[in-house]
Design a protein around this motif. Structure first.
Motif, mmCIF file in Angstrom:
data_model
loop_
_atom_site.group_PDB
_atom_site.id
_atom_site.type_symbol
_atom_site.label_atom_id
_atom_site.label_comp_id
_atom_site.label_asym_id
_atom_site.label_seq_id
_atom_site.Cartn_x
_atom_site.Cartn_y
_atom_site.Cartn_z
ATOM 1 N N ASP A 160 0.737 -1.336 0.071
ATOM 2 C CA ASP A 160 0.015 0.024 0.112
ATOM 3 C C ASP A 160 0.901 1.217 -0.181
ATOM 4 O OD1 ASP A 160 -2.252 -1.490 0.015
ATOM 5 O OD2 ASP A 160 -2.513 -1.508 2.122
ATOM 6 N N GLN A 161 2.180 1.328 0.841
ATOM 7 C CA GLN A 161 2.816 2.543 0.831
ATOM 8 C C GLN A 161 3.805 2.692 -0.359
ATOM 9 O OE1 GLN A 161 4.608 2.546 4.843
ATOM 10 N NE2 GLN A 161 5.214 4.653 4.805
ATOM 11 N N TYR A 162 4.291 1.533 -0.625
ATOM 12 C CA TYR A 162 5.555 1.538 -1.674
ATOM 13 C C TYR A 162 5.431 1.039 -3.036
ATOM 14 C CZ TYR A 162 7.807 3.001 2.746
ATOM 15 O OH TYR A 162 8.140 3.430 4.005
ATOM 16 N N GLY A 163 4.306 0.098 -3.372
ATOM 17 C CA GLY A 163 3.833 -0.538 -4.237
ATOM 18 C C GLY A 163 4.270 -1.936 -4.171
ATOM 19 N N ALA A 164 4.109 -3.138 -4.942
ATOM 20 C CA ALA A 164 4.360 -4.107 -5.051
ATOM 21 C C ALA A 164 6.033 -4.429 -5.491
ATOM 22 C CB ALA A 164 3.522 -5.272 -5.710
ATOM 23 N N ASP A 165 6.032 -3.726 -6.661
ATOM 24 C CA ASP A 165 7.418 -3.667 -7.275
ATOM 25 C C ASP A 165 8.366 -3.177 -6.316
ATOM 26 O OD1 ASP A 165 6.396 -4.384 -9.825
ATOM 27 O OD2 ASP A 165 5.986 -2.206 -10.322
ATOM 28 N N ALA A 166 8.302 -2.392 -5.616
ATOM 29 C CA ALA A 166 9.246 -1.855 -4.472
ATOM 30 C C ALA A 166 9.592 -3.074 -3.467
ATOM 31 C CB ALA A 166 8.952 -0.844 -3.834
ATOM 32 N N LEU A 167 8.433 -3.729 -3.064
ATOM 33 C CA LEU A 167 8.864 -4.995 -2.155
ATOM 34 C C LEU A 167 9.420 -5.941 -2.887
ATOM 35 C CD1 LEU A 167 8.157 -6.152 0.773
ATOM 36 C CD2 LEU A 167 5.913 -6.565 -0.190
ATOM 37 N N ARG A 168 9.075 -6.259 -3.909
ATOM 38 C CA ARG A 168 9.544 -7.594 -4.691
ATOM 39 C C ARG A 168 11.005 -7.293 -5.008
ATOM 40 N NH1 ARG A 168 5.787 -10.517 -8.337
ATOM 41 N NH2 ARG A 168 7.632 -10.437 -9.833
ATOM 42 N N PHE A 169 11.270 -6.046 -5.156
ATOM 43 C CA PHE A 169 12.901 -5.731 -5.828
ATOM 44 C C PHE A 169 13.633 -5.969 -4.292
ATOM 45 C CE2 PHE A 169 16.792 -4.042 -7.190
ATOM 46 C CZ PHE A 169 16.528 -4.513 -8.616
ATOM 47 N N PHE A 170 13.275 -5.391 -3.114
ATOM 48 C CA PHE A 170 13.688 -5.606 -1.942
ATOM 49 C C PHE A 170 13.901 -7.075 -1.671
ATOM 50 C CE2 PHE A 170 13.051 -6.487 2.549
ATOM 51 C CZ PHE A 170 14.429 -6.210 3.193
ATOM 52 N N MET A 171 12.946 -7.883 -2.046
ATOM 53 C CA MET A 171 13.078 -9.441 -1.651
ATOM 54 C C MET A 171 14.269 -9.965 -2.427
ATOM 55 S SD MET A 171 11.160 -10.137 0.838
ATOM 56 C CE MET A 171 9.512 -9.545 1.751
ATOM 57 N N ALA A 172 14.195 -9.604 -3.833
ATOM 58 C CA ALA A 172 15.204 -10.233 -4.504
ATOM 59 C C ALA A 172 16.687 -9.735 -4.128
ATOM 60 C CB ALA A 172 14.763 -9.623 -5.998
ATOM 61 N N ALA A 173 16.603 -8.389 -3.888
ATOM 62 C CA ALA A 173 18.048 -7.825 -3.688
ATOM 63 C C ALA A 173 18.683 -8.197 -2.383
ATOM 64 C CB ALA A 173 18.171 -6.269 -3.661
#
Length: 878
Positions: free
Chosen positions: A547-560
């Motif tokens: 909700d706050q940052y978007g799914a793309d940002a969370l996904r990229f965090f997980m991968a990185a």
């Protein structure tokens, strides 16, 4: 081309694109003639909601499946949910309790019907949440472990294993949950440190010649003691071995035996043996010759005291709750003068993860799988490389567990689940068959049958996931093409509960391994490294982050952050940083639109003459190579790092800046073609990690005949250009060093400077001529003079063989700047020295909180670097 809004808003695009992909069937495009690639999701509980572990696990899987889809594979991501026997039954029972009803108010069939009703109304929460994360699963073939086809497979597996002698009924100890009144698996037990006691009792010898001291944390279990054990080498008790002791309270005579389980260094070296209520004692009892049927049981299903088979427990204790009985037993032993001492002690106590009730080791009749036999195939497959475990460090753990595997208890005392296909006849026999009609045929018409009331452990059914989801035991195209699976991704915590059991079931029934690669990721921990738990209040809601940052940002965090099995520390600032990364890409696309740069029409890199264009094409090729290798090695962090730095550093920060001076000149069209092509490559390379923004930009940059989700993985077919790479590296270094000098010396940003060059080679001079526009526009170097620099203070900027002299007279107030830098250097050195003294103090390093020491080290490194920078700035002033 559709003009992009000024601000990037993830919420405005995510739902729209996900619905489009799903409605168009793009998660499973028709590619029957292509190489298959298959993954199956660890089926989440139908009662569940998305937690941060799910977010990691499913993000990694989605990255893989999107990448393979872009490679043109027939990519299948099997999706479904687990019926979650205990969890689901608890949910429905709670609903009944709210209506002042309980399960036993209904027949079994009526209750199961209510569970199905709940499933239809409320069982889709987590699947909707997986969609929000962007998971491109094959929803058109969603499975459920209780659906008709899957249930058929479960029944067949049970019957076949029984007929093969690999499933049997036995009396053994299980983890018994008195709250749920069922056996549970080790995974459902949470061991917690609790404050307790260590009671020391004196057990008198039968012949009156003395006594032997024992100690226990569970005094009530002495009501079912069957022996006292000492170590075979413990000479203190050599004369006692073989004698009997007379137990307090019950008066039962039990032998003193030898067993290596007794530790001579622990307490008195003698231990009480209660084989019906302790896992270690059960094994000791078997070695001592006690059969399971002979072992004494002193608790009922509610964990209340019941009479043992020898009838020696006093009536006043029978029916008493186990913890009340504990107090009473201690009181009674003390009354006999046999309580020696009581120690305070922290005890590891097992709790049911759902009931929060203390678990009891309980002797019951259950169904077991011969896991030792089924483990042989998987052990061989991992040892010979047929199954590759990544990271390799988990292989040792795998072998240690599998080679010492215990019988697997697969029965549960529930109403919701796959009911065990076994019937008991009034002739005393058990008949296992696919249905009651087949069981009756086995028993004969004159035998009355009653069906087993237990259901199967959910891990038993989920162990069939790789092949039962594809229609097994019926033969079909999907089963033939997609078994074995390509990769399985799971948390290391279910390596044995799910992964290994899929290996066992798959190899036994399919004759092949269920997957070729097993990737085990770590846990997502709180920012301080602690394990997340609701009780600690440190859990993180992934939907809140979306909700706050978007799914793309969370996904990229997980991968990185995923570095082959290492645990991930949650860092919301990093998630925010990847939202900024998405915004950076969005703004780069807007810049391209404003300069007439649109979608590329070629998969192959376009022709280029300008060094800057040849350079960015080479950088694209190198990034692609790094990405391909990272995907091959399952290095999610390496893949994320490669594409991140290419997009942010090379494309956005440098390439777009360096081509700005060209956009009004004769090379503008070449720059537009190359820039559009590179942006396309970026969008495709980034798509597995950030599917939503890449799909939005893909369509915004031009009219496309297909979506990026089914585009082709980049294939530049371009050679690396060493000359262009060297020239642009030189240009970037010169501009960067000049910017650093300007910043350090407080030169106004708008000031355009003349730089005097010294000792330059002909090649460097030629580069200066070619790159004069970029130096002026990007580096704010108005002129590069080959004349000697005027006398006076000047900054010296060495780059390769040449030195660039930047006269400072009239540009800044030299005296004031020297004073400013000197004062800042003095303050910084003082802070660095103070931190150095603190870190040199053993008292601080050893006794301070680890996070305080870590911060002090980071601050010291920062201040030291700052001091070095200030010294360099002073030296530039001369």
């Amino acid at each position: 081309m559709s003009e992009l809004p000024k601000h990037f808003d993830p919420a405005a695009i995510e739902g729209r694109w996900y619905s489009h992909w799903e409605e168009e069937g793009l998660f499973r495009p028709e590619r029957d003639d292509c190489e298959p690639f298959t993954i199956v999701n660890p089926p989440p509980n139908v009662t569940g909601s998305l937690h941060i572990g799910h977010a990691l696990d499913n993000t990694l899987q989605d990255i893989l499946i999107r990448h393979q889809r872009l490679l043109g594979k027939d990519s299948l991501w099997v999706v479904g949910t687990d019926h979650a026997g205990i969890a689901t039954q608890m949910v429905v029972e709670r609903q009944l309790n709210e209506k002042q009803q309980k399960r036993t108010d209904f027949t079994r069939e009526q209750f199961v019907e209510k569970v199905w009703e709940w499933k239809e109304e409320s069982g889709g929460t987590i699947t909707d949440q997986l969609r929000r994360l962007g998971c491109s699963m094959d929803w058109s073939n969603e499975r459920f472990t209780m659906d008709e086809g899957f249930s058929k497979a479960v029944t067949k597996v049970f019957v076949d294993l029984y007929n093969d002698g690999l499933i049997y009924r036995d009396k053994r100890l299980v983890n018994w949950d008195p709250g749920l009144k069922t056996a549970i698996s080790d995974l459902e037990v949470e061991n917690t440190d609790t404050s307790g006691h260590f009671w020391h009792f004196s057990y008198p010898l039968e012949d009156g010649s003395g006594a032997i001291s024992v100690a226990t944390t569970r005094p009530e279990t002495m009501l079912a003691d069957m022996a006292v054990a000492v170590h075979p080498s413990d000479e203190r008790y050599a004369d006692m071995v073989g004698k009997n002791v007379k137990l307090p309270i019950t008066g039962r005579l039990v032998p003193i035996i030898t067993d290596e389980h007794a530790d001579p260094e622990l307490g008195s070296g003698a231990v009480k043996i209660t084989p019906g209520h302790d896992f270690n004692d059960f094994e000791v009892g078997k070695r001592a010759g006690f059969k399971a049927a002979e072992m004494l049981n002193m608790l009922d299903a509610d964990a209340a005291v019941c009479q043992t088979s020898d009838g020696l427990i006093p009536d006043e204790l029978v029916g008493m709750d186990r913890f009340d009985a504990r107090k009473k037993v201690v009181e009674m032993i003390d009354g006999e003068g046999l309580l020696e001492q009581v120690e305070d002690r922290v005890i590891v106590t097992p709790y049911g993860d759902r009931s929060n009730v203390v678990i009891e080791p309980w002797l019951t009749d259950q169904w077991y799988v011969d896991a030792e036999k089924l483990a042989e195939g998987p052990i061989k497959a991992v040892r010979d490389g047929t199954i590759d475990i990544v990271p390799k460090s988990w292989e040792k753990t795998f072998f240690n567990w599998m080679e010492n595997i215990q019988p697997w208890c697969v029965s549960r005392q529930l109403w919701w689940g796959h009911r065990i296909p076994a019937w008991y006849g009034d002739d005393g026999e058990c008949y296992v068959a696919a249905d009651e009609e087949a069981a009756q045929a086995l028993a004969g018409d004159d035998v009355a049958l009653i069906r087993d009331g237990d259901v199967l452990d959910t891990w038993f059914s989920s162990g069939l996931w790789p092949f039962a989801t594809m229609g097994w035991p019926d033969e079909n195209k999907d089963l033939e093409r997609h078994y074995p699976n390509s990769v399985l991704i799971s948390g290391f915590d279910i390596l044995f509960f799910w992964d290994a059991r899929m290996m066992m079931q798959g190899m036994h029934f399919m004759g092949e391994v269920p997957f070729h690669t097993l990737y085990l990721h770590g846990l997502v921990r709180a920012a301080d490294g602690q394990k997340m738990s609701k009780s600690k209040g440190n859990t993180v809601d992934p939907l809140g982050l979306i909700d706050q940052y978007g799914a793309d940002a969370l996904r990229f965090f997980m991968a990185a952050m995923e570095s082959q099995g290492r645990d991930i520390k949650m860092d919301e600032k990093r998630v925010e940083g990847y939202r900024n990364f998405a915004t950076k890409l969005w703004n780069a696309a807007r810049f391209c639109q404003a300069n007439g740069i649109g979608a590329s029409t070629t998969l192959k890199a376009p022709p280029a003459n300008l060094p800057v264009n040849r350079w960015i094409i080479s950088e694209t090729v190198q990034t692609l190579a790094a990405l391909n290798k990272a995907f091959d090695d399952l290095r999610f962090d390496g893949a994320a790092d490669a594409v991140y730095h290419f997009v942010w550093d090379r494309f956005c920060d440098w390439y777009l800046e360096l081509i700005k001076p060209q956009m009004d000149g004769e090379d503008a069209e070449e720059c537009r073609e190359v820039a559009g092509w590179v942006l396309d490559q970026i969008l495709v390379m980034l798509h597995p990690f950030m599917p939503f923004i890449t799909e939005e930009l893909w369509h915004a940059m031009g009219d496309r005949s297909y979506d990026i989700i089914v585009a082709k993985w980049p294939d530049p077919r371009a050679e690396l250009d060493a000359d262009a790479a060297e020239e642009i590296a030189w240009l970037i270094k010169l501009i960067s060093e000049t910017r650093t000098a300007r910043s350090e010396l407080n030169i106004p940003p708008g000031a355009k400077l003349t730089v005097h060059i010294r000792d330059a080679s002909d090649a460097t001079l030629a580069r200066l001529d070619r790159q004069s526009a970029a130096l002026g526009r990007v580096g704010r170097i108005e002129n590069v003079s080959r004349d000697p620099a005027p006398e006076g203070s000047a900054a010296q900027i060495p780059v390769d063989e040449a030195t660039y002299v930047l006269p400072l007279e009239g540009v800044i107030d030299l005296d004031a700047e020297k004073a400013r830098l000197g004062k800042a250097l003095e303050a910084t050195e003082k802070e660095a020295l103070s931190l150095d003294k603190r870190l040199s103090n053993p008292q601080f390093v050893e006794k301070a909180k680890p996070e305080a020491v870590e911060k002090a080290r980071a601050d010291h490194a920062e201040k030291t670097a700052e001091a070095d920078r200030l010294r360099a700035a002073l030296q530039r002033l001369g």
